[in-house]
Design an enzyme around this catalytic site. Structure first.
Site, mmCIF file in Angstrom:
data_model
loop_
_atom_site.group_PDB
_atom_site.id
_atom_site.type_symbol
_atom_site.label_atom_id
_atom_site.label_comp_id
_atom_site.label_asym_id
_atom_site.label_seq_id
_atom_site.Cartn_x
_atom_site.Cartn_y
_atom_site.Cartn_z
ATOM 1 C CG PHE A 67 -0.303 0.055 2.542
ATOM 2 C CD1 PHE A 67 -0.134 1.262 3.199
ATOM 3 C CD2 PHE A 67 0.167 -1.097 3.138
ATOM 4 C CE1 PHE A 67 0.485 1.310 4.440
ATOM 5 C CE2 PHE A 67 0.784 -1.059 4.381
ATOM 6 C CZ PHE A 67 0.950 0.152 5.028
ATOM 7 C CB CYS A 68 1.640 3.842 -1.731
ATOM 8 S SG CYS A 68 0.445 3.883 -3.085
ATOM 9 N NE ARG A 69 0.395 11.081 -1.883
ATOM 10 C CZ ARG A 69 -0.413 11.417 -2.892
ATOM 11 N NH1 ARG A 69 -1.668 11.686 -2.674
ATOM 12 N NH2 ARG A 69 0.046 11.486 -4.124
#
Length: 105
Positions: free
Chosen positions: A68-70
């Site tokens: 996951f990320c922003r």
């Protein structure tokens, strides 16, 4: 439009619920070290997107990998890199906000 977005992420909400129910999940935050330092989700490790290739060994023999990320963009790229390197048990968790929703529930 939503269907296209879901297909890009390669997962759906029920997939994430099932993964978190198993409690054997390798959470990988692919944001930068500075972004990670500002907060992430419990038990996540930080392997920035540009380090996925050089650190591929950290993913070997892992099951239920969730990246996951922003926003979900970098995690989509991370998922592709991992799959091209033979790591196939990968789910794109999308955004940090999305992950927080599942971790906290």
């Amino acid at each position: 439009m939503f269907t296209i977005f879901k297909s890009l992420l390669g997962n759906n909400n029920s997939d994430l619920k099932d993964l978190f129910a198993s409690k054997d999940v390798f959470l990988v935050d692919v944001r930068s070290a500075a972004e990670f330092a500002s907060g992430s989700v419990k038990n996540a490790v930080n392997i920035p997107l540009d380090q996925i290739g050089p650190q591929i060994s950290k993913f070997k023999n892992k099951k239920n990998i969730v990246v996951f990320c922003r926003s979900g963009n970098r995690s989509s790229m991370a998922k592709n890199i991992l799959e091209k390197n033979g790591i196939n048990d990968v789910t794109n968790g999308g955004s940090l906000q999305n992950m927080q929703k599942y971790i906290e529930s």
